[in-house]
Structure formats: structure tokens, C-alpha cells
Design a protein around this motif. Structure first.
Motif, PDB file in Angstrom:
ATOM      1  N   ASP A 199     -12.811  10.550  -6.364  1.00  0.00           N
ATOM      2  CA  ASP A 199     -11.776   9.746  -5.702  1.00  0.00           C
ATOM      3  C   ASP A 199     -11.435   8.508  -6.527  1.00  0.00           C
ATOM      4  O   ASP A 199     -12.333   7.836  -7.071  1.00  0.00           O
ATOM      5  N   SER A 229     -10.322   4.813   0.322  1.00  0.00           N
ATOM      6  CA  SER A 229      -8.979   4.452   0.776  1.00  0.00           C
ATOM      7  C   SER A 229      -8.766   2.948   0.576  1.00  0.00           C
ATOM      8  O   SER A 229      -9.731   2.169   0.670  1.00  0.00           O
ATOM      9  N   PRO A 230      -7.515   2.532   0.279  1.00  0.00           N
ATOM     10  CA  PRO A 230      -6.337   3.373   0.041  1.00  0.00           C
ATOM     11  C   PRO A 230      -6.412   4.086  -1.311  1.00  0.00           C
ATOM     12  O   PRO A 230      -7.331   3.868  -2.083  1.00  0.00           O
ATOM     13  N   GLN A 231      -5.379   4.914  -1.585  1.00  0.00           N
ATOM     14  CA  GLN A 231      -5.369   5.673  -2.837  1.00  0.00           C
ATOM     15  C   GLN A 231      -4.367   5.121  -3.850  1.00  0.00           C
ATOM     16  O   GLN A 231      -4.549   5.307  -5.049  1.00  0.00           O
ATOM     17  N   LYS A 232      -3.331   4.426  -3.370  1.00  0.00           N
ATOM     18  CA  LYS A 232      -2.353   3.828  -4.281  1.00  0.00           C
ATOM     19  C   LYS A 232      -1.931   2.457  -3.749  1.00  0.00           C
ATOM     20  O   LYS A 232      -1.646   2.323  -2.544  1.00  0.00           O
ATOM     21  N   THR A 262       0.855  -1.181   0.000  1.00  0.00           N
ATOM     22  CA  THR A 262       0.000   0.000   0.000  1.00  0.00           C
ATOM     23  C   THR A 262       0.888   1.226   0.000  1.00  0.00           C
ATOM     24  O   THR A 262       1.561   1.526   0.992  1.00  0.00           O
ATOM     25  N   ASP A 263       0.905   1.947  -1.108  1.00  0.00           N
ATOM     26  CA  ASP A 263       1.793   3.102  -1.271  1.00  0.00           C
ATOM     27  C   ASP A 263       1.213   4.378  -0.674  1.00  0.00           C
ATOM     28  O   ASP A 263       1.954   5.258  -0.242  1.00  0.00           O
ATOM     29  N   LYS A 264      -0.119   4.496  -0.679  1.00  0.00           N
ATOM     30  CA  LYS A 264      -0.751   5.697  -0.119  1.00  0.00           C
ATOM     31  C   LYS A 264      -2.090   5.304   0.476  1.00  0.00           C
ATOM     32  O   LYS A 264      -2.918   4.717  -0.198  1.00  0.00           O
ATOM     33  N   ASP A 265      -2.268   5.665   1.761  1.00  0.00           N
ATOM     34  CA  ASP A 265      -3.498   5.278   2.456  1.00  0.00           C
ATOM     35  C   ASP A 265      -3.894   6.378   3.431  1.00  0.00           C
ATOM     36  O   ASP A 265      -3.828   6.212   4.650  1.00  0.00           O
ATOM     37  N   ASP A 266      -4.305   7.515   2.882  1.00  0.00           N
ATOM     38  CA  ASP A 266      -4.767   8.623   3.730  1.00  0.00           C
ATOM     39  C   ASP A 266      -6.123   8.262   4.322  1.00  0.00           C
ATOM     40  O   ASP A 266      -6.958   7.627   3.672  1.00  0.00           O
TER      41      ASP A 266
END
Length: 778
Positions: free
Chosen positions: A442, A106-109, A87-91
Motif C-alpha cells: 500500500d 488511507s488516504p491513497q492520494k 484528498t483525491d482518493k480515500d478508500d
């Protein structure tokens, strides 16, 4: 039990069942560890030295893990690449809307490194933010038939804003209008009619136009009311309108419409008529396809007469691309038309307008609630040979297929989840695709690559003794130095028997290794294909790139290409795996397939002879069975006729026969004479199959009565007498006319004689006069 937990339990049971599926390694020709792991998700490689027996090929090192362990390969010597996910991006998800960009997915990447054929599942979460902005663009049909509706819409500004404020404090409303292309045959092109296309008595009429952008999205109720009050209706000739033209421009002209980056975007289309679509422009000589580009000049669509109407597919793609959700507010007369359109446009709703559009606000409110409570997760830009499936985890999941996942009745600030399963069917290098909810900005970006090469972690030893000192060991097998070949690098290219070794690389006098590889020490070392894969086979005759395609996809996307032949996934068949293994579309009312008069291919009946689709029930051009089966009816029902001695063999097509006193139904009956000149009445019902019938026959035949001699003789005598009398009368008539003619001739000649005018010399007057003395003269 809570339905939510029941669904999760069923999901786990399905997964457990699928995890217990039988592991099979369907390997083709394998020359290395890399070839092995590309053969299937359950193929693993044994890198142990001296694992193979004398004369055994290295392909024996490739099999399922269970079989290699059974054959004695230590577990630590087994190479089996596994999936890797990061998981590279999980705001975190936003709780409420503020001026910053809210996060609802979420996640985003996510980065995936997959082994071909081995699925990987990860979870994403979604939560709709409270107070998320809404942009509503009111797109109205201003043809003449909507004049009453326009007067009501002019008063709707306050109600529209009040309704939207129930959901958000950040609402904007815009306005646009449309009629149709200003060319024949859609609009009267007479100069006066272009300026005033309405009825002569109607004065509030504006010039003809296709689409006009009236008001950009604004939060000002007064500005909306002011601009809408300036509007008046126009007119055109035909009933359908240019709705799709207007929606396309509203979708692609984002800067002019004023769509915000973070908002729920709605187009409310109000009309009482159908719509023109791609191809209709040919009637006006417009052949250029719609270019899906903004052409607004001074807020007017200026290319209306140059580009055709958009297709439904083009419009749906642009609406999805720009996260716009349409609401079709239409009259009852065209409701069914727009429901069909809505079925082809994801995330859209249809509502029925009252005759004067007074209920449009209530309609918009209801449609918005439906759209906002339904969350549809789908994918975009999916690479070839990559499959994605969705499993919704919520209170009300809807299964619509593998291409999307749907949760319905989702509340604001309710957190829901989707399990996403990704499978790469072949090697993929640095590809990516996106996953997003329809109508929401999103997105989740999935980066994808595959593990198609083995990492055996061996020390590098040149001139290894295992390779006869002529190579090094890679994953348990020899990689020979230049000039040496063979399983243990035992062959030198300079051997004296090179010609005999080369002959082993030829098949049927074809070029060595089919021109796709090098013949080294009697074995073909195959080259790579244009896409970087290897040819394979004993003579390099195979590759996995030249199978039949369907819909521009290798093996229809439903199978794997193996040596030029498609190996279909379960549930598919056909030379290009283009057909689902189903005969639902061929099933008939009596639960047969094509009534036994055809074959079911690709879920469609292919009928024998002249039987007609879709179910091969009726035959067009076949001989009328009433005429061809009468002899068989005669022998089957009454035991006489031309087939009396061979009825069972010659008339096997009559499977069932029923004798009745009268017919119960009013269907058409057959009526023919039998060999005894009697009328037979019967009905035929074709049974399943080509030449099989059930016959219902009337017991009583209608036979003619024998002739009566006396009436015939009497009639003959009477006829002769009548003819004689008529002849005598005719003769008498002829004599009469002849005599009449002669008499008239005599009279004419008498008038011409001279003596007819003089006194007759033989006539003498009376010489004696006698008087009655009693006669007084009175």
C-alpha cells in the motif's frame, strides 16, 4: 493517565509552542508581490495604492502581517497565500482479507499546494488486515558445513505450513540454495572438484554452484517436501558464502520466485558463515559491478562469474523496492555480523540457529511476529528542497528521526495513525512522491506544487492614472507599458539623460547590471536564471542557485541560498550548512572539547600541531615532556636550578605540583639528573590545553656519595703491584722458554757427534773382586 493520551497532550504542547514562534520576514531585494512571498513563509504584501512614501521602494510593501497592519495597511489589502490540501482518493480500510486487493493505508492520494517555507500537516491511518497472505522463500546455505542442518530442514515442511497458518490461510513457501561463485579463490576449479567439491568420503554431494532456485512459491506441503528431499550439500574453499548474490536474485527475479502482488514477502536466510560483498570479486578478477538484474537460466544464476557481489546498499534498495523483509537465521558464531547487516537493511530481523537448525521454525515465528507488529512509515522519491517529517500516534511510538515514523507492538486489525508534515523550501512545480509502510504494498501518492505567484484579484485597467497613464496596476504597483520604466512608469527609455541613467546600473566599471539584466531608467530589471528564478540585487549581482553544495545538495539541504551564501537552518553551520551545531563527538571524559588541543568542526576534532584524533588526547611526534620539563620541575619543587630566578614566568606550563613520598600508581615515571647531579623522579599529567601539566614529584632526591680517598689509593697501589708481579712472571716465562729451546738444540747436536757412540777411553773397569763368604746366593 493513559500513556497514549499523555503522548497526544505532549504533542499538542509542542505544536502550540512551535506555533508561537516569532514571525520574521527576512526579505532580500523585492520588486514585486511574487518576490515577496518567495522570501519566507511569514512575508506578506500590501497591495494598497499609494502605500509607499515618496522615494520609498516598493520593497516596503513586503513585511510580516503584524508590521504591515502597524504601518497602516488595511487587512483586506494584504496578500498572503495559504496552503491548500485536497484528498483525491480515500478508500476505507479493509477489515479482513478477501480475494480482492485489501486496503491497509488511507488516504491513497493527496494533493498539496504549499507556500514555500510554510509546513502543512495531514493524517494517514494504517490497519493490518487479518489473514493477509504470506510468501516465505527459504534460502539455504548448502555448503558442506551445513550437511547436518539440511537433513533436519527436509523434515520441516509440515511445521512451517502449520506455523504460517496461525497467521493466515493464504501461505506459500518456496526454496532456494546457494554456496559461492564457482571461480578461484572461492571454489576449487579442478574439473573433478567442481563435480564433487565435498570430502572424498562423503558421497551425497552435488556439483559446485553459486545460487540455484529450487522451488517456486507454492501452497503444497507435499511439493515442498519432495523438492527439498532431492537436495544435497556442495562445497567451496573459503569460509564466507555468496549470500548477497542469492538474496539479490531472489529479490529481482519476482516472476520466477512467484511473489504475489498482495502478500507479506519474507526471505529466510539460513547459514553458519559470513558473506562476500561488493569488491570481493576483485580477488577473482571480477570487476563489473552487480547490475541488480535477474539472470536465472534453468533456475541457475548464470552470471555469477561475470558480475561482482552486490553491495549492502544495492541489496537494501532492491529489498525495499520489492517489499521483501529478510529474516537472518544464523549460528551464534556469526550473529554479530548479521546484526550489523540487519542494522543497514530496514525491516529485517536476526535469530540464532541451533547447531543443527532444529529451532528454525520457532525462530521464523518469532521474527515474523516482530516484523508484523512493527509498522514503519517512510517516504520515497522525495523532490529536492522538500522536507517530510512523521509523528506516530499509537500506544508505542518510536522516534527515529524525520525520515520515518515507527509504531511498535501493533496488533492485527489495530488502527494507528501518523501525522505527516510536508514543507517545500523553494518553488516546486508538479512534483510527486510516495509514502508507504515498509514491507507493505500500500502507498500514498502525494502530488505537490507551490504558490509562488500572487493572486491579487484586481480589475484590469490599462493606462492607469496611478502609473502616469503609461502602465497598469498589478498588486498595487505599476507594470509599465513598453518604452516606459520607473516606480510609476515615469521614465521613458528615450530620455536625453539615458547615459547618466545607465551609469547608475554599473558597479566598479563592470557590465551594466552584471550582464544579468536590463538597465531601465537607472534601475536594473533582472533576468531570470536557467531554473526560472530571478537574479536580484541593485546590480542583479545576486541569485539563489549558486551556493556551495554538500552531498550534491545546495547548502547541504540544511539551509537556503541567499545571494551566493548559505543561510543555515537552526542547528547547522558551515559554508555549505554541512555541519550540525553539536560538539557531542568532540566531548572528552572530563567534559572538555578536544582536551583544549583542537577545534570542533562538523562534530569532529581538528587537532593543533601533531595531536591525534579523535579527541586530540595524545601527541604523535611531540618532544618528550620528561626531558623538556626537568628544569622547571627542579625550580618548582626544590627552588634551585637554571630557572631559579624566573621560575614563575619561565615555567608557567607547570600549573600544579604535588610532593609525595612514593608514587601511588604504576604509570611510567620520569627520571633525570638535576643541576647538582642528583636524580629527580617525577610524573607528568597533561591538563586540558596545549602546554599545561600537573607534576607529582618525589621529595627525596637520589644524590651520589662523595668519593673515598683511602680505598682509591689502596686500590691504586694494589693495582700497580699486581701489574709488576704479572710482568715478572711474564719475563720469567719468556726466559724459561728460551732456555728450553737452547737445551733442545744442545740435545740435537749431541746426537749428531761421533764420539757419543764409542767407549770413553778414560773409563777403566774394576780390577779387584770382593766376595762375601756368608752370602749363599739366595
Amino acid at each position: 493517565m493513559d500513556p497514549h493520551w499523555l503522548f497526544l497532550l505532549l504533542l499538542l504542547m509542542v505544536r502550540d509552542g512551535s506555533s508561537q514562534q516569532k514571525e520574521v520576514c527576512s526579505k532580500s531585494v523585492v520588486n514585486s508581490c511574487d518576490d515577496c512571498i518567495r522570501s519566507g513563509p511569514f512575508c506578506v504584501w500590501c497591495k494598497q495604492l499609494n502605500y509607499t512614501k515618496d522615494g520609498e521602494q516598493d520593497a516596503a510593501r513586503c513585511d510580516t502581517k503584524a508590521k504591515l497592519l502597524e504601518k497602516g495597511c488595511p487587512a483586506e489589502e494584504i496578500v498572503s497565500p495559504s496552503n491548500f490540501i485536497n484528498t483525491d482518493k480515500d478508500d476505507p480500510l479493509s477489515e479482513t482479507f478477501d480475494l480482492q486487493e485489501p486496503i491497509q493505508l488511507s488516504p491513497q492520494k493527496v494533493s498539496l499546494e504549499l507556500r514555500p517555507g510554510l509546513p502543512e500537516t495531514f493524517r494517514v491511518s494504517f490497519k493490518r488486515v487479518q489473514g493477509y497472505p504470506v510468501d516465505l522463500y527459504y534460502l539455504m546455505d548448502l555448503s558442506y558445513s551445513m550437511k547436518d542442518d539440511l537433513e533436519n530442514v527436509k523434515e520441516l515442511g509440515k511445521k512451517l505450513f502449520d506455523t504460517l497458518k496461525k497467521f493466515t490461510q493464504h501461505a506459500q513457501i518456496g526454496f532456494g540454495a546457494f554456496v559461492d561463485k564457482t571461480v578461484l579463490p572461492y571454489t576449487n576449479t579442478n574439473e573433478k572438484k567442481l563435480q564433487k567439491p565435498c570430502d572424498e568420503d562423503y558421497q551425497q554431494c552435488q556439483a559446485a554452484f553459486g545460487y540455484r532456485h529450487v522451488l517456486s512459491l507454492t501452497a503444497s506441503e507435499a511439493e515442498f517436501r519432495r523438492e527439498v528431499n532431492k537436495q544435497s550439500v556442495s562445497g567451496n574453499l573459503d569460509i564466507p558464502e555468496g549470500s548477497l548474490d542469492a538474496m539479490m536474485q531472489a529479490a529481482v527475479c519476482g516472476d520466477k520466485i512467484g511473489w504475489r502482488n498482495s502478500s507479506t514477502r519474507l526471505i529466510v536466510l539460513t547459514t553458519d558463515a559470513g558473506f562476500h560483498m561488493a569488491g570481493d570479486g576483485k580477488l577473482a578478477g571480477i570487476l563489473e559491478p552487480n547490475d541488480e538484474t535477474c539472470h536465472l537460466t534453468n533456475n541457475l544464476y548464470t552470471k555469477s562469474s561475470e558480475f561482482d557481489y552486490p553491495s549492502v546498499g544495492q541489496l537494501a534498495a532492491q529489498l525495499a523496492k520489492n517489499n521483501i523483509q529478510p529474516i537472518f537465521a544464523v549460528t551464534k558464531e556469526v550473529e554479530s555480523v548479521y546484526k550489523q547487516l540487519s542494522a543497514m537493511i530496514s525491516s529485517s530481523e536476526v535469530g540464532v540457529l541451533s547447531a543443527d537448525s532444529r529451532n528454525v521454525v520457532e525462530l521464523i515465528e518469532g521474527a515474523y511476529k516482530k516484523l508484523s507488529s512493527k509498522v514503519t512509515l517512510t517516504h520515497e522519491n522525495l523532490p529536492d528542497n522538500v522536507r517530510v517529517s512523521f509523528t506516530p500516534i499509537c500506544k508505542k511510538p518510536i522516534q527515529t528521526g524525520d525520515s520515518e515514523g515507527v509504531c511498535d507492538d501493533v496488533l492485527v486489525n489495530e488502527k494507528i495513525h501518523f501525522d505527516i508534515t510536508v514543507t517545500a523550501d523553494s518553488c516546486v512545480t508538479d512534483k510527486s512522491f510516495t509514502i508507504r509502510p515498509l514491507g507493505i504494498k500500500d502507498t500514498l501518492t502525494v502530488s505537490l506544487s507551490t504558490k509562488c505567484e500572487c493572486q491579487c484579484d484586481e480589475p484590469l485597467i490599462k493606462n492607469h492614472i496611478h502609473c502616469k497613464g503609461n502602465g497598469q496596476v498589478t498588486c498595487g504597483i505599476c507594470s509599465c507599458s513598453q518604452g516606459f520604466v520607473g516606480q510609476f512608469c515615469e521614465c521613458s527609455v528615450g530620455d536625453k539623460d539615458e547615459q547618466s541613467l545607465r551609469a547608475l546600473c554599473q558597479k566598479d566599471n563592470n557590465p551594466e547590471c552584471e550582464g544579468r539584466g536590463d538597465c531601465v531608467c537607472g534601475r536594473c530589471q533582472c533576468h531570470s536564471t536557467e531554473r526560472g528564478n530571478n537574479y536580484y540585487g541593485k546590480f542583479c549581482e545576486c541569485d539563489d542557485e549558486h551556493c556551495e553544495k554538500f552531498q550534491n545538495k545546495l547548502c547541504g539541504g540544511n539551509g537556503k541560498c541567499k545571494c551566493g551564501t548559505c543561510e543555515c537552518n537552526p542547528g547547522f553551520k558551515g559554508s555549505a550548512c554541512q555541519c550540525a551545531k553539536s560538539d557531542d563527538g568532540c566531548r572528552t571524559e572530563n567534559n572538555t572539547v578536544c582536551y583544549g588541543r583542537g577545534e570542533c568542526n562538523c562534530n569532529r576534532c581538528e587537532c593543533y600541531g601533531e595531536y591525534q584524533r579523535p579527541r586530540c588526547q595524545f601527541c604523535l611526534g611531540c618532544t618528550d615532556p620528561c626531558k623538556t620539563k626537568v628544569d622547571c620541575i627542579e625550580c618548582k619543587a626544590f627552588q634551585f636550578g637554571v630557572f631559579a630566578d624566573s621560575c614563575n614566568t619561565s615555567c608557567s606550563s607547570i600549573q600544579e605540583i604535588e610532593m609525595v613520598d612514593q608514587f601511588k600508581t604504576l604509570t611510567k615515571e620520569c627520571e633525570h639528573k638535576d643541576s647538582k647531579s642528583c636524580w629527580i623522579k617525577f610524573k607528568l599529567e597533561q591538563l586540558t590545553g596545549m602546554d599545561r601539566y600537573k607534576a607529582v614529584v618525589l621529595r627525596k632526591r637520589e644524590c651520589p656519595e662523595p668519593p673515598s680517598v683511602a680505598p682509591i689509593i689502596g686500590g691504586s697501589v694494589a693495582a700497580v703491584a699486581l701489574i709488576g708481579i704479572l710482568l715478572l712472571m711474564l719475563l720469567k716465562l719468556l726466559i724459561y722458554f728460551k732456555d728450553l729451546k737452547e737445551f733442545k738444540k744442545f740435545e740435537n747436536e749431541k746426537k749428531k757427534s761421533k764420539w757419543a757412540e764409542a767407549d770413553n777411553p778414560l773409563f777403566k773397569n774394576a780390577t779387584t773382586t770382593v766376595t762375601n763368604p756368608t752370602f749363599t746366593g739366595e
